[in-house]
Structures are given as structure tokens and as C-alpha cells.
Design a protein around this motif. Structure first.
Motif, PDB file in Angstrom:
ATOM      1  N   MET A   1       0.821  -1.191   0.000  1.00 60.76           N
ATOM      2  CA  MET A   1       0.000   0.000   0.000  1.00 60.76           C
ATOM      3  C   MET A   1       0.859   1.248   0.000  1.00 60.76           C
ATOM      4  O   MET A   1       1.854   1.334   0.698  1.00 60.76           O
ATOM      5  N   VAL A   2       0.525   2.249  -0.824  1.00 57.78           N
ATOM      6  CA  VAL A   2       1.226   3.521  -0.857  1.00 57.78           C
ATOM      7  C   VAL A   2       0.401   4.538  -0.095  1.00 57.78           C
ATOM      8  O   VAL A   2      -0.748   4.795  -0.426  1.00 57.78           O
ATOM      9  N   PRO A   3       0.953   5.155   0.995  1.00 55.82           N
ATOM     10  CA  PRO A   3       0.196   6.122   1.783  1.00 55.82           C
ATOM     11  C   PRO A   3      -0.287   7.289   0.930  1.00 55.82           C
ATOM     12  O   PRO A   3       0.383   7.715  -0.008  1.00 55.82           O
ATOM     13  N   VAL A   4      -1.465   7.822   1.228  1.00 55.92           N
ATOM     14  CA  VAL A   4      -2.037   8.933   0.490  1.00 55.92           C
ATOM     15  C   VAL A   4      -1.200  10.173   0.714  1.00 55.92           C
ATOM     16  O   VAL A   4      -0.784  10.489   1.822  1.00 55.92           O
ATOM     17  N   ASP A   5      -0.906  10.906  -0.356  1.00 52.41           N
ATOM     18  CA  ASP A   5      -0.148  12.147  -0.277  1.00 52.41           C
ATOM     19  C   ASP A   5      -1.115  13.288  -0.032  1.00 52.41           C
ATOM     20  O   ASP A   5      -1.774  13.766  -0.945  1.00 52.41           O
ATOM     21  N   LEU A   6      -1.203  13.750   1.202  1.00 53.95           N
ATOM     22  CA  LEU A   6      -2.153  14.801   1.539  1.00 53.95           C
ATOM     23  C   LEU A   6      -1.844  16.098   0.837  1.00 53.95           C
ATOM     24  O   LEU A   6      -2.733  16.913   0.584  1.00 53.95           O
TER      25      LEU A   6
ATOM     26  N   LEU B   1      -8.095   7.700   4.886  1.00 58.03           N
ATOM     27  CA  LEU B   1      -7.614   6.510   5.575  1.00 58.03           C
ATOM     28  C   LEU B   1      -8.290   5.221   5.088  1.00 58.03           C
ATOM     29  O   LEU B   1      -9.509   5.094   5.158  1.00 58.03           O
ATOM     30  N   PRO B   2      -7.522   4.257   4.615  1.00 58.95           N
ATOM     31  CA  PRO B   2      -8.102   2.958   4.262  1.00 58.95           C
ATOM     32  C   PRO B   2      -8.508   2.180   5.512  1.00 58.95           C
ATOM     33  O   PRO B   2      -9.374   1.318   5.471  1.00 58.95           O
ATOM     34  N   LYS B   3      -7.847   2.503   6.629  1.00 51.97           N
ATOM     35  CA  LYS B   3      -8.163   1.847   7.896  1.00 51.97           C
ATOM     36  C   LYS B   3      -7.757   2.779   9.036  1.00 51.97           C
ATOM     37  O   LYS B   3      -6.634   3.259   9.085  1.00 51.97           O
ATOM     38  N   SER B   4      -8.699   3.049   9.931  1.00 49.35           N
ATOM     39  CA  SER B   4      -8.405   3.869  11.101  1.00 49.35           C
ATOM     40  C   SER B   4      -7.966   2.971  12.248  1.00 49.35           C
ATOM     41  O   SER B   4      -8.319   1.788  12.305  1.00 49.35           O
ATOM     42  N   PHE B   5      -7.202   3.518  13.177  1.00 49.14           N
ATOM     43  CA  PHE B   5      -6.846   2.746  14.362  1.00 49.14           C
ATOM     44  C   PHE B   5      -8.098   2.357  15.143  1.00 49.14           C
ATOM     45  O   PHE B   5      -8.096   1.361  15.866  1.00 49.14           O
ATOM     46  N   ALA B   6      -9.148   3.148  14.986  1.00 48.65           N
ATOM     47  CA  ALA B   6     -10.406   2.851  15.659  1.00 48.65           C
ATOM     48  C   ALA B   6     -11.053   1.583  15.096  1.00 48.65           C
ATOM     49  O   ALA B   6     -11.940   0.998  15.725  1.00 48.65           O
ATOM     50  N   ASP B   7     -10.605   1.147  13.914  1.00 49.06           N
ATOM     51  CA  ASP B   7     -11.178  -0.036  13.270  1.00 49.06           C
ATOM     52  C   ASP B   7     -10.270  -1.265  13.374  1.00 49.06           C
ATOM     53  O   ASP B   7     -10.533  -2.288  12.739  1.00 49.06           O
ATOM     54  N   VAL B   8      -9.205  -1.143  14.159  1.00 49.40           N
ATOM     55  CA  VAL B   8      -8.293  -2.285  14.332  1.00 49.40           C
ATOM     56  C   VAL B   8      -8.828  -3.204  15.425  1.00 49.40           C
ATOM     57  O   VAL B   8      -8.929  -2.806  16.588  1.00 49.40           O
ATOM     58  N   PRO B   9      -9.178  -4.440  15.092  1.00 54.16           N
ATOM     59  CA  PRO B   9      -9.724  -5.369  16.091  1.00 54.16           C
ATOM     60  C   PRO B   9      -8.691  -5.775  17.149  1.00 54.16           C
ATOM     61  O   PRO B   9      -7.523  -6.013  16.827  1.00 54.16           O
ATOM     62  N   ILE B  10      -9.127  -5.817  18.387  1.00 57.12           N
ATOM     63  CA  ILE B  10      -8.317  -6.346  19.493  1.00 57.12           C
ATOM     64  C   ILE B  10      -9.155  -7.430  20.164  1.00 57.12           C
ATOM     65  O   ILE B  10     -10.137  -7.135  20.834  1.00 57.12           O
TER      66      ILE B  10
ATOM     67  N   THR C   1      -2.103  -1.632   8.181  1.00 58.57           N
ATOM     68  CA  THR C   1      -2.760  -0.711   7.255  1.00 58.57           C
ATOM     69  C   THR C   1      -3.015   0.636   7.924  1.00 58.57           C
ATOM     70  O   THR C   1      -2.814   1.694   7.322  1.00 58.57           O
ATOM     71  N   ALA C   2      -3.437   0.610   9.169  1.00 61.71           N
ATOM     72  CA  ALA C   2      -3.673   1.844   9.912  1.00 61.71           C
ATOM     73  C   ALA C   2      -2.363   2.599  10.133  1.00 61.71           C
ATOM     74  O   ALA C   2      -2.315   3.832  10.050  1.00 61.71           O
ATOM     75  N   ALA C   3      -1.298   1.869  10.401  1.00 67.77           N
ATOM     76  CA  ALA C   3       0.007   2.492  10.615  1.00 67.77           C
ATOM     77  C   ALA C   3       0.519   3.130   9.335  1.00 67.77           C
ATOM     78  O   ALA C   3       1.109   4.220   9.357  1.00 67.77           O
ATOM     79  N   GLU C   4       0.282   2.494   8.202  1.00 62.39           N
ATOM     80  CA  GLU C   4       0.664   3.082   6.919  1.00 62.39           C
ATOM     81  C   GLU C   4      -0.101   4.379   6.690  1.00 62.39           C
ATOM     82  O   GLU C   4       0.438   5.345   6.142  1.00 62.39           O
ATOM     83  N   GLY C   5      -1.362   4.386   7.095  1.00 61.15           N
ATOM     84  CA  GLY C   5      -2.157   5.599   6.961  1.00 61.15           C
ATOM     85  C   GLY C   5      -1.600   6.731   7.806  1.00 61.15           C
ATOM     86  O   GLY C   5      -1.628   7.899   7.411  1.00 61.15           O
TER      87      GLY C   5
END
Length: 206
Positions: free
Chosen positions: A1-6, A17-26, A38-42
Motif C-alpha cells: 500500500m502507498v500512503p495517500v499524499d495529503l 484513511l483505508p483503515k483507522s486505528f479505531a477499526d483495528v480489532p483487538i 494498514t492503519a500504521a501506513e495511513g
């Protein structure tokens, strides 16, 4: 995945964001690997809203550590479906590349999280002051004399806070709500990882 260039995007950061930290299952205290990566790449794209040139070393370092973890994960996505399972699998082995990568990625994420939390809690403080303070209590202790000046320069290159938050989106209220949700989730993940590394003494020798 290539991070989005803001810098070249008309969307706000949280819209990209393709994935937020709020959407990371624990689940059962263990963090899902793929979602976390994916969230970290974002998060790396966030530095484009700060200063893509000055923070390039930070981005390169974080992306390199993400790659170390992902390379291990891709060897066996089922066996390494959580970050904890990866660390457990490498425990006692000579090659602990993914464990080391996660350790340093965790430190980089903690630096970013503390800087943003401080800035949100202090509305009159400029971004450079928040990031400088966060660096002092996180990454600085692990950096040698050659690396510290690079980060010091990056801190000084932070934009004015008003410009930074504008870069995150056009609607200030939505930006604040999105940032709080995303940041709170990241902080929860970091609490989990810090406790895990400390309990198992997994940072020893790395």
C-alpha cells in the motif's frame, strides 16, 4: 500500500484513511496484524500534512519497520494473524526482525501520539513545541548523537498549528472529532503493546 499524499489531495486526512486505528480489532488482548499495519501506513501520510520533506526520515523509518512486520506476517498470515503471535513466534530465536520492527514502530507511533495529544490539550501551543516535547520523552532516549539533530530539525520545521489542522480537513469540528477518535484508539493500542513488551521483556537485546 502507498500512503495517500495529503499535499496533493483535496480530501481531509481522515477521509483518505483505508483503515483507522479505531477499526483495528483487538480480540482477547491481541491486535490484528493486517488491520494494524494498514492503519500504521495511513499514519505515515499524516507527516505530509506536517512537513513531507523535513519528516522524510521519520516516514522512511516507520515504513521500513512496517515492512519488517508485514514480511513476517506474509510468511504465514494465519499463524501470524496478531502482533502478539508474531512476537511469541520469534521469542528465543536469533532472528527477531519483526519483533524489533514492531518495537521501533511502537516507539514512533508513541512519539506521534504524544505530540498530537499534547497539541490538542494545549490549544495555544504551536505544533513545533508539542512535537519537540514529545520527542524528548519518547524517541530521544533511544537515538544517538547522529540521529538527534535530524529529528531536531524536523521539529523546527513543523507548520503553524492553524495550517496543520486546515490540512487535515476543511471542517474544524469534524477534524477534531475524527482526530480524537483516531488518536484515542491509537493510544489504547500503544498501552496494549507497551504492557505486552514489558511483561514478556521482549525488548531485551533489541
Amino acid at each position: 500500500m502507498v500512503p495517500v499524499d495529503l499535499a496533493n489531495s483535496t480530501m481531509g486526512y481522515f477521509d483518505t484513511l483505508p483503515k483507522s486505528f479505531a477499526d483495528v480489532p483487538i480480540n482477547d488482548g491481541e491486535i490484528e496484524t493486517e488491520s494494524f499495519l494498514t492503519a500504521a501506513e495511513g499514519l505515515v501520510a499524516l507527516f505530509d500534512a506536517i512537513n513531507p520533506i523535513a519528516f522524510k526520515p521519520v516516514k522512511v523509518d516507520m515504513l521500513g519497520n512496517i515492512k519488517k512486520i508485514r514480511d513476517k506476517y506474509l510468511v504465514n498470515p494465519v499463524a501470524y494473524c496478531t502482533l502478539q503471535k508474531i512476537v511469541q513466534a520469534e521469542a528465543g530465536q536469533k532472528d527477531r526482525t519483526a519483533t524489533q520492527g514492531l518495537l521501533w514502530l511502537k516507539r514512533g507511533l508513541e512519539f506521534t501520539a504524544k505530540a498530537l495529544r499534547r497539541n490538542m490539550d494545549n490549544p495555544a501551543e504551536e505544533l513545533s513545541a508539542s512535537f519537540t516535547a514529545a520527542y524528548g520523552v519518547t524517541l530521544k532516549q533511544f537515538h544517538g548523537m547522529l540521529v538527534r539533530p535530524i529529528f531536531t530539525i524536523a521539529m523546527k520545521a513543523c507548520p503553524y498549528r492553524k495550517d496543520f489542522y486546515t490540512n487535515l480537513g476543511d471542517d474544524p469540528e469534524q477534524v477534531q472529532q475524527g482526530l480524537e477518535k483516531w488518536l484515542s484508539a491509537l493510544e489504547t493500542i500503544l498501552i496494549n503493546l507497551n504492557a505486552y513488551y514489558e511483561k514478556g521483556n521482549y525488548a531485551k537485546g533489541l
